[in-house]
Design a protein around this motif. Structure first.
Motif, PDB file in Angstrom:
ATOM      1  N   ILE A  53      82.720  14.063  44.451  1.00  0.00           N
ATOM      2  CA  ILE A  53      83.240  13.960  45.824  1.00  0.00           C
ATOM      3  C   ILE A  53      84.561  13.171  45.825  1.00  0.00           C
ATOM      4  O   ILE A  53      84.843  12.419  44.883  1.00  0.00           O
ATOM      5  CB  ILE A  53      82.221  13.271  46.766  1.00  0.00           C
ATOM      6  CG1 ILE A  53      81.865  11.880  46.226  1.00  0.00           C
ATOM      7  CG2 ILE A  53      80.986  14.111  46.937  1.00  0.00           C
ATOM      8  CD1 ILE A  53      81.135  11.021  47.215  1.00  0.00           C
ATOM      9  N   ASP A  54      85.281  13.381  46.891  1.00  0.00           N
ATOM     10  CA  ASP A  54      86.498  12.591  47.089  1.00  0.00           C
ATOM     11  C   ASP A  54      86.170  11.566  48.169  1.00  0.00           C
ATOM     12  O   ASP A  54      86.094  11.910  49.355  1.00  0.00           O
ATOM     13  CB  ASP A  54      87.626  13.526  47.552  1.00  0.00           C
ATOM     14  CG  ASP A  54      88.871  12.734  47.923  1.00  0.00           C
ATOM     15  OD1 ASP A  54      88.951  11.555  47.516  1.00  0.00           O
ATOM     16  OD2 ASP A  54      89.741  13.289  48.622  1.00  0.00           O
ATOM     17  N   PRO A  55      85.956  10.314  47.800  1.00  0.00           N
ATOM     18  CA  PRO A  55      85.475   9.334  48.781  1.00  0.00           C
ATOM     19  C   PRO A  55      86.502   9.060  49.884  1.00  0.00           C
ATOM     20  O   PRO A  55      86.135   8.600  50.959  1.00  0.00           O
ATOM     21  CB  PRO A  55      85.223   8.076  47.932  1.00  0.00           C
ATOM     22  CG  PRO A  55      86.032   8.270  46.704  1.00  0.00           C
ATOM     23  CD  PRO A  55      86.116   9.735  46.453  1.00  0.00           C
ATOM     24  N   LEU A  56      87.743   9.358  49.612  1.00  0.00           N
ATOM     25  CA  LEU A  56      88.771   9.055  50.621  1.00  0.00           C
ATOM     26  C   LEU A  56      88.774  10.081  51.746  1.00  0.00           C
ATOM     27  O   LEU A  56      88.985   9.745  52.908  1.00  0.00           O
ATOM     28  CB  LEU A  56      90.150   8.988  49.960  1.00  0.00           C
ATOM     29  CG  LEU A  56      90.283   7.900  48.890  1.00  0.00           C
ATOM     30  CD1 LEU A  56      91.609   8.020  48.168  1.00  0.00           C
ATOM     31  CD2 LEU A  56      90.145   6.516  49.527  1.00  0.00           C
ATOM     32  N   ASP A  98      84.209  -1.336  45.297  1.00  0.00           N
ATOM     33  CA  ASP A  98      83.382  -0.145  45.050  1.00  0.00           C
ATOM     34  C   ASP A  98      84.275   1.059  44.779  1.00  0.00           C
ATOM     35  O   ASP A  98      84.020   1.844  43.860  1.00  0.00           O
ATOM     36  CB  ASP A  98      82.505   0.162  46.270  1.00  0.00           C
ATOM     37  CG  ASP A  98      81.300  -0.769  46.341  1.00  0.00           C
ATOM     38  OD1 ASP A  98      81.085  -1.496  45.355  1.00  0.00           O
ATOM     39  OD2 ASP A  98      80.621  -0.762  47.386  1.00  0.00           O
ATOM     40  N   LEU A  99      85.304   1.162  45.607  1.00  0.00           N
ATOM     41  CA  LEU A  99      86.185   2.322  45.511  1.00  0.00           C
ATOM     42  C   LEU A  99      86.937   2.333  44.174  1.00  0.00           C
ATOM     43  O   LEU A  99      87.041   3.360  43.507  1.00  0.00           O
ATOM     44  CB  LEU A  99      87.181   2.302  46.680  1.00  0.00           C
ATOM     45  CG  LEU A  99      87.984   3.576  46.899  1.00  0.00           C
ATOM     46  CD1 LEU A  99      87.059   4.740  47.183  1.00  0.00           C
ATOM     47  CD2 LEU A  99      88.980   3.402  48.038  1.00  0.00           C
ATOM     48  N   ASP A 120      85.967   0.901  41.400  1.00  0.00           N
ATOM     49  CA  ASP A 120      85.007   1.225  40.335  1.00  0.00           C
ATOM     50  C   ASP A 120      84.712   2.717  40.303  1.00  0.00           C
ATOM     51  O   ASP A 120      84.529   3.311  39.249  1.00  0.00           O
ATOM     52  CB  ASP A 120      83.696   0.464  40.554  1.00  0.00           C
ATOM     53  CG  ASP A 120      83.876  -1.028  40.295  1.00  0.00           C
ATOM     54  OD1 ASP A 120      84.884  -1.377  39.642  1.00  0.00           O
ATOM     55  OD2 ASP A 120      83.030  -1.813  40.753  1.00  0.00           O
ATOM     56  N   PHE A 121      84.625   3.313  41.515  1.00  0.00           N
ATOM     57  CA  PHE A 121      84.194   4.718  41.614  1.00  0.00           C
ATOM     58  C   PHE A 121      85.284   5.676  41.121  1.00  0.00           C
ATOM     59  O   PHE A 121      85.004   6.603  40.362  1.00  0.00           O
ATOM     60  CB  PHE A 121      83.834   5.035  43.069  1.00  0.00           C
ATOM     61  CG  PHE A 121      83.146   6.357  43.251  1.00  0.00           C
ATOM     62  CD1 PHE A 121      81.838   6.557  42.797  1.00  0.00           C
ATOM     63  CD2 PHE A 121      83.797   7.425  43.871  1.00  0.00           C
ATOM     64  CE1 PHE A 121      81.208   7.776  42.964  1.00  0.00           C
ATOM     65  CE2 PHE A 121      83.155   8.645  44.036  1.00  0.00           C
ATOM     66  CZ  PHE A 121      81.863   8.816  43.582  1.00  0.00           C
ATOM     67  N   VAL A 122      86.506   5.417  41.555  1.00  0.00           N
ATOM     68  CA  VAL A 122      87.573   6.386  41.224  1.00  0.00           C
ATOM     69  C   VAL A 122      88.381   5.960  40.010  1.00  0.00           C
ATOM     70  O   VAL A 122      89.061   6.779  39.393  1.00  0.00           O
ATOM     71  CB  VAL A 122      88.522   6.633  42.421  1.00  0.00           C
ATOM     72  CG1 VAL A 122      87.758   7.169  43.597  1.00  0.00           C
ATOM     73  CG2 VAL A 122      89.270   5.364  42.790  1.00  0.00           C
ATOM     74  N   GLY A 123      88.332   4.697  39.663  1.00  0.00           N
ATOM     75  CA  GLY A 123      89.203   4.227  38.592  1.00  0.00           C
ATOM     76  C   GLY A 123      88.583   4.359  37.217  1.00  0.00           C
ATOM     77  O   GLY A 123      87.362   4.523  37.068  1.00  0.00           O
ATOM     78  N   GLY A 124      89.413   4.278  36.210  1.00  0.00           N
ATOM     79  CA  GLY A 124      88.980   4.241  34.804  1.00  0.00           C
ATOM     80  C   GLY A 124      88.106   5.417  34.439  1.00  0.00           C
ATOM     81  O   GLY A 124      88.433   6.571  34.766  1.00  0.00           O
ATOM     82  N   PRO A 125      86.981   5.117  33.811  1.00  0.00           N
ATOM     83  CA  PRO A 125      86.098   6.212  33.400  1.00  0.00           C
ATOM     84  C   PRO A 125      85.287   6.780  34.572  1.00  0.00           C
ATOM     85  O   PRO A 125      84.532   7.721  34.407  1.00  0.00           O
ATOM     86  CB  PRO A 125      85.168   5.544  32.386  1.00  0.00           C
ATOM     87  CG  PRO A 125      85.121   4.113  32.810  1.00  0.00           C
ATOM     88  CD  PRO A 125      86.452   3.796  33.417  1.00  0.00           C
ATOM     89  N   GLY A 126      85.427   6.157  35.733  1.00  0.00           N
ATOM     90  CA  GLY A 126      84.644   6.590  36.896  1.00  0.00           C
ATOM     91  C   GLY A 126      83.307   5.878  36.937  1.00  0.00           C
ATOM     92  O   GLY A 126      83.075   4.919  36.196  1.00  0.00           O
TER      93      GLY A 126
END
Lengths: 578, 219
Positions: free
Chosen positions: A106-109, A125-126, A128-134
């Motif tokens: 999903i695209d949380p934005l 949270d955001l 962590d969710f979208v950054g790095g390895p996800g």
């Protein structure tokens, strides 16, 4: 209502504890089987609903490809540029080691808040969710299964179905190799006015309404209906026990009823007391039945969940949660069933004259009137059945035909027997034969229910037996037609299965199949045999699986093996069989 | 006057049509009086008893009990009448099998809200069933059961007792004993007794006797 009389009425059960046990066990078992099945169905349906709400965001409208395929990211971009408040979703199955997980990218934005199944609202949270390895957001059970299988961080969230994971859409795209193709697009409720219609922007998309029943729920409908039907059958059989127990108790208390009435208990009061007694026992036994039903459902649910998963891919948790609605439904069905099975006895008490209550003949005469009514109802049910056969369509109509046919036949049986006995009695000359017919006829009211139950049980037995047998034959026939392969390969593990699949799909790099196989360093199952169609010799593949090619006996190679192995046709070869 | 029957007629529907059972029966019974109703089988004795006890309704005529016309009562009214104004002793005893002797004896009295433990104690002693109070009806002989049935009726102290061949199932000696007890207790309590019997010997021991023949009073 007099408490003295009510106490005396109830004293019958203390005096006949076995009868009380039969009554309670009958209602409890009937309720247990029924409510157990209902609990399983309710749990499964709730699970589908929960999964649909959480995983498919089905509380919102969605756009899907009309051809059932994927949606290009360009289409999504066009919609966004046109001002539509939409959010993309990529979903698909992915294996982490041995664990298969349904990924929902999903695209949380852009995902509308009402469809946010997981909370990624805070900044950390955001990130962590979208950054790095996800980040994989999963249920506790799924997290346990994913332990040490992936380098992607895992976060546990409540209320998520098992076997599913929310992940950033970018990570999902990469893991699932989608190259930007979307599975579906969620449409937010609030949209700017005056937007260009979606059909004009993306005619290849179809709008799926919000709140639509999840596909798996539709798929499993007939399965749950079958469970319900069997549960109901068990309930009806239980009610026969209840009917017999209440019938016996009423029969044994006829004298007591007469005494009550002669001592000043009015018919209204007596009927009310019997009704209260029936309701009391129904609720007591129903409560026991619902508790038993919980254990029955708990015991059966893992098996049913496995069946649903195997047949329909539906995920149902193996544990049962306590739902007040089926507690109440269980008690209600126990109450309705007990009152229904006691209704005839209550009616007979209500209609019986005070002085005739203990006379056997009077009961027989009362039963005669009942038989006429029963025959009428039976005839109506049979007519309804015939009508439904002509005009009915679908599974429910089929069940209705069966129900009306069975119940109609069962109801009409005792009146038919009574008619035969009357004719036999009239035709008999000898006094003993005359007595035989008369006495049998007098026994009929007491025996009719057992006869009806026997008829129903036999019919159900023959019907289910025929159904299972024909289903098995059809299924085997279907298997014979669809799965008549030349070679059957049994894989002992996933690696071997993968290798075998690679083999039958043909060499990709120009290797002959045997070399491809050898390159991977494995051989088929040791027990497999190849049989040459021409010389009819069996060879074990264990020694050398491809020696059959070099046998040089000149027999024809199977075309299907040729196709699968992508080898040239017309060469000499072998046909395999196991 | 506790009971008054005036021109009572009753018939039953049978396969052959309506069969008359009583063709205008009239008699009265005073308080504390005992009356024997005799007659051949089918003469209508039990029908008279059932009508007087409010267990059935006549086709015509008036039945006054304690000054109340019970033919005009509905089901609830007749049940109330049977509970408070009359006690019926059946030939088949009609005890409640799931209650012990003590509970059976006190049952009607408690229903009628006239339960008196002292009177009950006197009764069970007089009837000779004081040693049987914990037993159930099926553990009793016919004579003992009949005495329990009598005790149940008298414990409620109704002003009128109707007995349908209460000694019909008993041997002569036990029948005499039971009747002695009944007469003694009804007299002492001022209870009127209407007793149906085939036995002329037993009938002679009551204050009066009426004989029914083909649904009419013969003498």
């Amino acid at each position: 209502m007099s408490w003295v009389a009510f106490g005396a009425l109830l004293s019958h059960w203390r005096y006949k504890p076995l009868q009380l046990a039969t009554l309670i066990v009958g209602v409890a078992l009937a309720t247990a089987l029924w409510s157990g099945v209902q609990a399983i169905n309710a749990e499964a349906r709730a699970s589908y609903g929960r999964a649909a709400a959480v995983l498919e965001q089905n509380q919102l409208e969605q756009l899907v490809a009309k051809d059932g395929g994927r949606i290009s990211s360009q289409t999504y971009t066009k919609l966004r540029r046109a001002g539509w408040n939409v959010s993309p979703v990529i979903e698909g199955d992915h294996r982490f080691g041995q664990t298969r997980v349904r990924l929902i990218g999903i695209d949380p934005l852009s995902m509308p808040s009402e469809a946010q199944a997981v909370s990624v609202s805070s900044a950390s949270d955001l990130v962590d969710f979208v950054g790095g390895p996800g980040q994989l957001i999963v249920s506790a059970a799924t997290a346990a299964r994913l332990k040490d299988t992936t380098s992607i961080p895992v976060r546990i969230a409540a209320d998520l179905p098992e076997g599913a994971a929310f992940i950033d859409i970018g990570v999902a795209d990469r893991l699932l190799n989608r190259n930007g193709e979307l599975s579906r697009i969620v449409v937010a409720r609030s949209q700017r006015p005056g937007l260009e219609p979606i059909e004009a922007i993306a005619p290849e998309l179809a709008l799926k309404d919000a709140g639509e029943q999840p596909n798996v729920a539709r798929l499993t409908d007939s399965f749950h209906l079958n469970l319900t039907a069997f549960g109901f059958l068990a309930f009806v059989v239980g009610l026969f026990i209840v009917y017999s127990a209440t019938g016996l108790s009423f029969e044994q208390r006829r004298g007591t009823f007469r005494t009550f009435r002669s001592l000043g208990v009015s018919l209204h009061a007596l009927t009310a007391m019997l009704l209260v007694e029936t309701i009391f026992f129904a609720l007591l036994s129903g409560a026991i039945g619902v508790v038993l039903g919980y254990f029955v459902a708990s015991a059966l649910l893992p098996g049913v969940a496995a069946t649903l998963r195997g047949l329909y891919g539906a995920s149902v948790p193996g544990a049962l949660s306590l739902r007040p609605e089926w507690w109440l439904a269980g008690l209600a069905i126990a109450l309705i069933g007990t009152v229904l099975s006691s209704a005839q006895h209550l009616w007979r008490v209500w209609k019986m004259p005070i002085l005739a209550a203990a006379q056997h003949r009077a009961w027989a005469m009362a039963s005669l009137k009942g038989l006429i009514g029963q025959a009428s109802i039976g005839a109506i049910l049979l007519l309804t059945s015939g009508l439904l056969i002509v005009v009915g369509k679908g599974l429910y109509a089929g069940f209705a035909v069966l129900a009306t046919l069975l119940m109609g036949t069962a109801l009409i049986l005792p009146p038919m027997l009574a008619a035969v006995m009357i004719m036999g009695q009239k035709a008999s000359k000898h006094v003993l034969i005359h007595w035989f017919w008369a006495d049998t006829r007098q026994q009929l009211p007491g025996l009719s229910l057992a006869l009806m139950a026997l008829l129903l049980a036999l019919s159900a037995n023959i019907g289910v037996g025929t159904m299972v047998s024909s289903f098995r034959q059809t299924f085997l026939g279907w298997l014979d037609q669809r799965l008549a392969a030349e070679v059957y390969v049994t894989a002992r593990d996933e690696f071997e299965a993968g290798t075998a699949t690679a083999m039958v799909s043909g060499p990709r790099d120009g290797y002959p199949a045997d070399l491809e196989y050898r390159r991977r360093g494995v051989r088929p199952a040791d027990a497999d045999l190849w049989r040459c169609r021409r010389c009819n010799l069996s060879r074990s593949l264990a020694a050398d699986p491809w020696v059959a090619n070099d046998m040089g006996c000149g027999c024809q190679r199977s075309r299907r093996v040729d196709q699968r192995a992508a080898l040239a046709g017309g060469q000499s070869g072998a046909r395999g069989a196991n | 006057m506790i009971l008054s029957l005036s021109d009572i007629k009753k018939s039953y529907q049978t396969a052959e049509g309506r069969t008359p059972v009583l063709g205008g029966v009239s008699f009265v019974l005073a308080r504390g009086e005992s009356l024997a109703l005799t007659g051949e089988s089918g003469s209508g004795k039990s029908t008279v008893l059932h009508l007087a006890g409010g267990l059935d309704k006549p086709d015509s005529g008036t039945i006054l009990v304690n000054g109340r016309d019970i033919t005009k009562l509905d089901d609830v009214g007749r049940a109330d009448f049977r509970r408070t104004d009359v006690g019926v002793i059946f030939q088949q005893f009609n005890l409640i099998p799931s209650l012990d002797v003590r509970a059976n004896v006190s049952f009607h009295a408690k229903l009628a809200r006239r339960f008196d433990p002292l009177w009950e104690g006197e009764l069970v002693e007089a009837l000779g069933i004081d040693q049987l109070l914990r037993r159930y009806p099926e553990q009793l002989s016919g004579g003992q059961q009949q005495r329990v049935a009598i005790g149940r009726t008298l414990a409620a102290r109704p002003p009128l007792v109707l007995a349908d061949e209460p000694t019909g199932n008993l041997d002569e000696r036990t029948a005499d004993t039971v009747l002695d007890i009944m007469l003694r207790l009804t007299k002492s309590a001022g209870i009127a007794l209407l007793l149906v019997t085939h036995s002329r010997r037993l009938a002679d021991r009551l204050d009066r006797r009426i004989t029914l023949t083909s649904g009419k009073i013969a003498a």
